[in-house]
Design a protein around this motif. Structure first.
Motif, PDB file in Angstrom:
ATOM      1  N   ILE A  47      -3.600   2.306  -2.280  1.00  0.00           N
ATOM      2  CA  ILE A  47      -3.092   3.540  -1.707  1.00  0.00           C
ATOM      3  C   ILE A  47      -3.915   3.871  -0.465  1.00  0.00           C
ATOM      4  O   ILE A  47      -5.061   3.445  -0.331  1.00  0.00           O
ATOM      5  CB  ILE A  47      -3.135   4.709  -2.711  1.00  0.00           C
ATOM      6  CG1 ILE A  47      -4.571   5.051  -3.107  1.00  0.00           C
ATOM      7  CG2 ILE A  47      -2.316   4.392  -3.948  1.00  0.00           C
ATOM      8  CD1 ILE A  47      -4.660   6.233  -4.074  1.00  0.00           C
ATOM      9  N   ARG A  48      -3.290   4.612   0.442  1.00  0.00           N
ATOM     10  CA  ARG A  48      -3.958   4.950   1.698  1.00  0.00           C
ATOM     11  C   ARG A  48      -4.598   6.340   1.649  1.00  0.00           C
ATOM     12  O   ARG A  48      -5.730   6.522   2.079  1.00  0.00           O
ATOM     13  CB  ARG A  48      -2.955   4.873   2.853  1.00  0.00           C
ATOM     14  CG  ARG A  48      -3.535   5.174   4.219  1.00  0.00           C
ATOM     15  CD  ARG A  48      -2.568   4.756   5.309  1.00  0.00           C
ATOM     16  NE  ARG A  48      -3.006   5.130   6.641  1.00  0.00           N
ATOM     17  CZ  ARG A  48      -2.371   4.803   7.762  1.00  0.00           C
ATOM     18  NH1 ARG A  48      -1.252   4.082   7.694  1.00  0.00           N
ATOM     19  NH2 ARG A  48      -2.827   5.180   8.939  1.00  0.00           N
ATOM     20  N   HIS A  49      -3.836   7.293   1.127  1.00  0.00           N
ATOM     21  CA  HIS A  49      -4.342   8.665   1.052  1.00  0.00           C
ATOM     22  C   HIS A  49      -4.044   9.257  -0.320  1.00  0.00           C
ATOM     23  O   HIS A  49      -3.061   8.893  -0.961  1.00  0.00           O
ATOM     24  CB  HIS A  49      -3.722   9.551   2.136  1.00  0.00           C
ATOM     25  CG  HIS A  49      -4.193   9.210   3.521  1.00  0.00           C
ATOM     26  ND1 HIS A  49      -5.514   9.343   3.897  1.00  0.00           N
ATOM     27  CD2 HIS A  49      -3.522   8.749   4.610  1.00  0.00           C
ATOM     28  CE1 HIS A  49      -5.634   8.974   5.172  1.00  0.00           C
ATOM     29  NE2 HIS A  49      -4.440   8.614   5.620  1.00  0.00           N
TER      30      HIS A  49
ATOM     31  N   ALA B 238     -10.648   4.857  -6.600  1.00  0.00           N
ATOM     32  CA  ALA B 238     -10.794   3.411  -6.790  1.00  0.00           C
ATOM     33  C   ALA B 238      -9.576   2.670  -6.258  1.00  0.00           C
ATOM     34  O   ALA B 238      -9.704   1.625  -5.597  1.00  0.00           O
ATOM     35  CB  ALA B 238     -11.009   3.102  -8.269  1.00  0.00           C
ATOM     36  N   LEU B 239      -8.395   3.201  -6.514  1.00  0.00           N
ATOM     37  CA  LEU B 239      -7.163   2.580  -6.012  1.00  0.00           C
ATOM     38  C   LEU B 239      -7.132   2.603  -4.487  1.00  0.00           C
ATOM     39  O   LEU B 239      -6.679   1.643  -3.850  1.00  0.00           O
ATOM     40  CB  LEU B 239      -5.944   3.309  -6.583  1.00  0.00           C
ATOM     41  CG  LEU B 239      -5.684   3.089  -8.075  1.00  0.00           C
ATOM     42  CD1 LEU B 239      -4.695   4.127  -8.598  1.00  0.00           C
ATOM     43  CD2 LEU B 239      -5.170   1.676  -8.341  1.00  0.00           C
ATOM     44  N   ARG B 240      -7.635   3.683  -3.918  1.00  0.00           N
ATOM     45  CA  ARG B 240      -7.696   3.749  -2.454  1.00  0.00           C
ATOM     46  C   ARG B 240      -8.678   2.720  -1.905  1.00  0.00           C
ATOM     47  O   ARG B 240      -8.389   2.024  -0.916  1.00  0.00           O
ATOM     48  CB  ARG B 240      -8.118   5.158  -2.015  1.00  0.00           C
ATOM     49  CG  ARG B 240      -7.913   5.407  -0.534  1.00  0.00           C
ATOM     50  CD  ARG B 240      -8.804   6.490  -0.008  1.00  0.00           C
ATOM     51  NE  ARG B 240     -10.212   6.068  -0.023  1.00  0.00           N
ATOM     52  CZ  ARG B 240     -11.180   6.695   0.633  1.00  0.00           C
ATOM     53  NH1 ARG B 240     -10.926   7.783   1.346  1.00  0.00           N
ATOM     54  NH2 ARG B 240     -12.421   6.253   0.571  1.00  0.00           N
ATOM     55  N   ASP B 241      -9.832   2.620  -2.535  1.00  0.00           N
ATOM     56  CA  ASP B 241     -10.843   1.665  -2.065  1.00  0.00           C
ATOM     57  C   ASP B 241     -10.357   0.222  -2.195  1.00  0.00           C
ATOM     58  O   ASP B 241     -10.793  -0.651  -1.443  1.00  0.00           O
ATOM     59  CB  ASP B 241     -12.143   1.850  -2.849  1.00  0.00           C
ATOM     60  CG  ASP B 241     -12.842   3.165  -2.519  1.00  0.00           C
ATOM     61  OD1 ASP B 241     -12.480   3.798  -1.502  1.00  0.00           O
ATOM     62  OD2 ASP B 241     -13.737   3.569  -3.289  1.00  0.00           O
TER      63      ASP B 241
ATOM     64  N   THR C 120       0.852  -1.180   0.000  1.00  0.00           N
ATOM     65  CA  THR C 120       0.000   0.000   0.000  1.00  0.00           C
ATOM     66  C   THR C 120       0.891   1.234   0.000  1.00  0.00           C
ATOM     67  O   THR C 120       1.825   1.321   0.792  1.00  0.00           O
ATOM     68  CB  THR C 120      -0.922   0.045   1.234  1.00  0.00           C
ATOM     69  OG1 THR C 120      -1.736  -1.120   1.262  1.00  0.00           O
ATOM     70  CG2 THR C 120      -1.807   1.278   1.213  1.00  0.00           C
ATOM     71  N   ILE C 121       0.621   2.183  -0.874  1.00  0.00           N
ATOM     72  CA  ILE C 121       1.360   3.446  -0.890  1.00  0.00           C
ATOM     73  C   ILE C 121       0.681   4.398   0.089  1.00  0.00           C
ATOM     74  O   ILE C 121      -0.518   4.657  -0.005  1.00  0.00           O
ATOM     75  CB  ILE C 121       1.391   4.041  -2.302  1.00  0.00           C
ATOM     76  CG1 ILE C 121       2.200   3.134  -3.240  1.00  0.00           C
ATOM     77  CG2 ILE C 121       1.971   5.450  -2.298  1.00  0.00           C
ATOM     78  CD1 ILE C 121       2.080   3.485  -4.708  1.00  0.00           C
TER      79      ILE C 121
END
Length: 293
Positions: free
Chosen positions: A163-165, A156-159, A132-133
């Protein structure tokens, strides 16, 4: 003699902390990797071992926030971070960016196609050795692609947990508000320093909403650093360099400020980070503020 240290004391700690997105604490004075690749932010570093030494030294002296981008090199800076620091200490936070492509030294072209942003996120995960970034920033808004498509892909990438933030770079208040209506925005990164403050309204907006503000090119002082001027006099008073005073001013300017001075020299790294301990008087702060007014 400027304030430096050859020890492993926590030089960065006096800068205080800020929680990115409200849940990811970092020491406010961080490190930016843009100066590690070759000239024009292109190709490998001039001295590979020195680049690795700088990154490891940063951790030794208490830096926890490392800012990089897929376009630095390209790919070079992310690979150096992994080589130097992986597996990362629990308190180390890595922020990277996507959205600028490279066609040669000093050339930067925005590309915000969602498929491209997703590809670059996946490649950054691989290069950095992460699942996770912590903070993934849109390096530039691509005017040829609807903003909702660019921010929507990052959401979408966060969900998906990749990625986190989410962060943005080089945006206006209006663009930040538009993006924030679609997804939580944890940080912005804009040009800002003692001599260049066009982003002041954006900084004030970030203060009001608890958004981290990452000033790039934080050490620029230009003509302000003349030895017989206010900055030069204050530097002498603190036995410091003009660059250290410029960082001390940024840290004092706002509690959401996250300066990321970059260097390829351990000596300069120590000097920059020692700025965290410089306490400006109200009179000094006001005088320095007036310089750029």
């Amino acid at each position: 003699m400027s304030q430096t240290s050859s020890s492993t004391e926590n030089l960065a700690a006096p800068s205080g902390t800020f929680s990115i997105g409200g849940d990811l604490p970092v020491v406010r004075l961080g490190y930016g990797t843009m100066q590690l690749p070759g000239e024009g932010v292109w190709g490998p570093p001039r001295d590979h071992d020195a680049a690795i030494a700088v990154l490891r030294r940063a951790v030794e002296i208490g830096v926890t926030f490392f800012d990089t981008a897929d376009s630095y090199g390209p790919e070079t800076a992310e690979a150096l971070l992994k080589e130097a620091l992986h597996p990362y200490a629990d308190d180390v936070v890595v922020a990277t960016k996507a959205g600028l492509t490279r066609q040669g030294p000093g050339i930067w072209t925005p590309v915000g196609n969602p498929a491209y942003l997703r590809q670059q996120c996946e490649l950054s995960l691989r290069r950095l050795g992460l699942e996770t970034i912590d903070l993934f920033q849109l390096h530039r808004i691509d005017p040829a692609v609807p903003l909702e498509d660019q921010v929507g892909e990052l959401l979408a990438l966060r969900d998906e947990g990749k990625i986190r933030h989410i962060g943005l770079s080089e945006v206006s208040v209006e663009q930040l508000e538009m993006a924030a209506a679609m997804a939580p925005i944890a940080t912005v990164q804009n040009l800002f320093n003692l001599a260049k403050r066009d982003a002041e309204p954006l900084l004030e907006h970030c203060e009001a909403h608890g958004i981290g503000f990452i000033p790039w090119f934080p050490l620029a002082t230009g003509e302000l650093s003349a030895t017989d001027g206010v900055l030069g006099e204050a530097a002498k008073e603190h036995d410091a360099t003009p660059s250290q005073l410029a960082l001390a001013w940024l840290l004092r300017r706002s509690p959401v400020m996250l300066p990321i001075p970059g260097t390829s020299s351990v000596e300069h790294l120590d000097s920059n980070t020692a700025a965290a301990a410089i306490e400006l008087s109200d009179e000094e702060y006001d005088a320095l503020t007036a310089l750029g007014g």
